[in-house]
Design an enzyme around this catalytic site. Structure first.
Site, PDB file in Angstrom:
ATOM      1  N   GLU A 172       0.793  -0.666   0.136  1.00  0.00           N
ATOM      2  CA  GLU A 172       0.076  -0.177   0.256  1.00  0.00           C
ATOM      3  C   GLU A 172       1.434   1.559  -0.026  1.00  0.00           C
ATOM      4  O   GLU A 172       1.619   1.477   0.423  1.00  0.00           O
ATOM      5  CB  GLU A 172      -0.940   0.409   1.085  1.00  0.00           C
ATOM      6  N   LYS A 181      -9.778   2.347  -2.376  1.00  0.00           N
ATOM      7  CA  LYS A 181      -9.876   2.018  -0.839  1.00  0.00           C
ATOM      8  C   LYS A 181     -11.575   2.456  -0.398  1.00  0.00           C
ATOM      9  O   LYS A 181     -11.698   3.797  -0.790  1.00  0.00           O
ATOM     10  CB  LYS A 181      -9.379   1.779  -0.202  1.00  0.00           C
ATOM     11  N   CYS A 230      -5.611  -2.268   3.162  1.00  0.00           N
ATOM     12  CA  CYS A 230      -5.078  -1.826   4.826  1.00  0.00           C
ATOM     13  C   CYS A 230      -6.422  -2.859   5.600  1.00  0.00           C
ATOM     14  O   CYS A 230      -6.512  -3.709   5.465  1.00  0.00           O
ATOM     15  CB  CYS A 230      -4.765  -0.684   4.910  1.00  0.00           C
TER      16      CYS A 230
END
Length: 512
Positions: free
Chosen positions: A264, A338, A391
């Site tokens: 990430e 995300k 994440c």
């Protein structure tokens, strides 16, 4: 010397968090929850039960979330000491959910002087409800559901494939209640729980079908970990340093197609065309070409970086914490943004009120990230559909897969360099539970560890430990057929919770 109940439950809550990674002292968690249930049942009033359960939650979440403080060590706008207040402040809020569970158990399950099976059953049902609410209220914070403590016990952990982690957490509370009943010499529930637990642990290795061996020429996956942490981000040479290390660790093409994955946010150059020219430090076409230079003709890369969004005047309005799919010719063939952003981490809620007070988000920059549309799969030639969860998106049970386009594998890039020694192993454990629930392998790539290749049973096939640069490469683990939980999601948890509550009420009525 007998401790006051308030201090006792606070200490029990702290001890209960030791069952999570990295320690995994799960028997202590069961004992601590049994002690909490004892204190709740012994409470003279509902108000006392709520107070004791809230204190238990404060201890539980303060210890379990201690790693959050480490994120403040990389701030130049807020002092690191603020991280300690953040950990305790978050615990003061999260403790509301154990308080809810304890209050429901006292009100609906308590009867008589001594705890009984009905009380334990209602407590388990109440915990399922409380844990699910914690995962959804105010965008949710689902970190460390207590069902995760069973990962060292495969047969029990794999119940999550049928009922999900939240329901497994409720059964964990039921097991703690069985310990409490055993202390009161009431043996029916403890005997039943013990027999079921042993049967699961013993029978699972015998009944479980192992994954098939990958055929020759099967696609491979390569997970890259550059080991460059947050303390180096301020270095002007950081973007080039991390980019070159990622390229070097990506290896060379082989006879089989490879899916190369980067962590990430480690790509600090923009790869999309069409931005205002002054945003670019490097030509995006050249950046994509550099990435493609590490790929063979049948390879593909998934790289974590940042996307930018602009208004009609060319002014930046928001960013995207994104994964970009790049093919050997340098083509950009997909982007995932995300969706489940971290409040105060990737965006600052109530910015007009909080920014004048000196508060800022933990991720550097003045432009907030914008959420993406939710779970999506990107189809890559030779690899099929690949799901993305960036994440801590991976911690939300039942909310990680595009149900309409079930992926073959999940990619979970993360940056756990923020989170000290406890955060990364806890994050990895929760990713393993998602693999079990969904029957899907998961690839985790992080800048500093722990990176891993996880099979569809939640097993770690290969890892790169904390603080080490490296890469791991294996044949792409096969997916399993959709599990019961993958088909029904957290409706299963609702059914389990309802059954526990109904059986508890039925026992109460019978004994009356």
């Amino acid at each position: 010397m007998r401790l006051p109940p308030a201090l006792l439950v606070l200490l029990a809550g702290a001890v209960s968090a030791l069952g999570f990674a990295p320690l995994q002292w799960w028997p202590l968690t069961l004992l601590a929850f049994a002690l909490w249930l004892h204190c709740v049942h012994a409470a003279p009033s509902l108000k006392s039960a709520l107070w004791r359960s809230w204190l238990f939650g404060v201890g539980h979440f303060t210890i379990g979330n201690n790693w959050i403080q480490h994120a403040f060590d990389f701030q130049d706008r807020m002092p690191p000491v603020l991280g300690y207040f953040a950990v305790v402040g978050l615990a003061l809020y999260l403790a509301i959910y154990p308080m809810l569970a304890g209050g429901l158990a006292w009100r609906l399950g308590r009867k008589g002087e001594h705890p009984d099976a009905a009380f334990a059953l209602v407590a388990g049902a109440a915990w399922i409800l409380a844990e699910w609410l914690r995962a959804v209220v105010f965008t949710g914070y689902a970190w460390n559901p207590i069902g995760v403590i069973w990962l060292p016990v495969p047969g029990i952990a794999h119940l999550a494939a049928w009922i999900g982690t939240y329901a497994l957490s409720g059964l964990t509370v039921l097991a703690a209640g069985a310990l409490l009943l055993a202390a009161h010499r009431r043996w029916a529930l403890p005997a039943g729980v013990a027999v079921a637990g042993v049967a699961l642990a013993v029978s699972w290795p015998l009944l479980h079908t192992p994954d098939p061996t990958a055929p020759a020429g099967a696609p491979r996956v390569r997970v890259v970990q550059p080991n460059i942490g947050q303390d180096q981000v301020a270095d002007p040479a950081y973007p080039a340093t991390v980019f070159n290390r990622l390229l070097a660790l990506s290896g060379r093409p082989g006879p089989a197609p490879r899916l190369v994955v980067w962590p990430e946010g480690t790509l600090h150059y923009f790869v999309e065309d069409g931005y205002p020219r002054y945003w670019y430090d490097a030509d995006p076409a050249l950046v994509r070409a550099e990435i493609a230079s590490a790929l063979g003709p049948r390879d593909a890369a998934l790289v974590g970086g940042t996307a930018m969004m602009f208004d009609a005047r060319g002014q930046a309005t928001s960013g995207g914490n994104s994964v970009f799919a790049i093919l050997p010719g340098g083509q950009l063939v997909g982007r995932y943004d995300k969706a489940h952003l971290v409040p105060y981490g990737e965006y600052l809620p109530m910015r007009t009120l909080l920014q004048p007070l000196g508060l800022s988000r933990l991720v550097m920059g003045d432009i907030d990230f914008a959420p993406g549309p939710g779970p999506q799969s990107i189809t890559l030639p030779g690899f099929g559909p690949v799901g993305m969860q960036i994440c801590y998106e991976i911690i939300f049970s039942g909310r990680i897969v595009d149900r309409a386009h079930r992926p073959r594998v999940l990619f979970n890039p993360s940056n756990d360099a923020w989170f000290g020694a406890w955060g990364p192993p806890q994050h990895l454990a929760q990713a393993r539970m998602r693999a079990i629930e969904e029957g899907l392998p998961i690839l985790r790539s992080t800048p500093t560890g722990i990176s891993a290749i996880i099979d569809a049973d939640g097993r770690l096939l290969a890892t790169i430990p904390l603080g080490k640069a490296g890469a791991i490469e294996l044949p792409l683990p096969p997916a399993r057929a959709p599990t019961l939980f993958a088909r029904a999601g957290n409706w299963i948890a609702a059914i389990v919770g309802l059954l526990l509550a109904l059986v508890g009420v039925a026992i109460q009525r019978r004994t009356r």
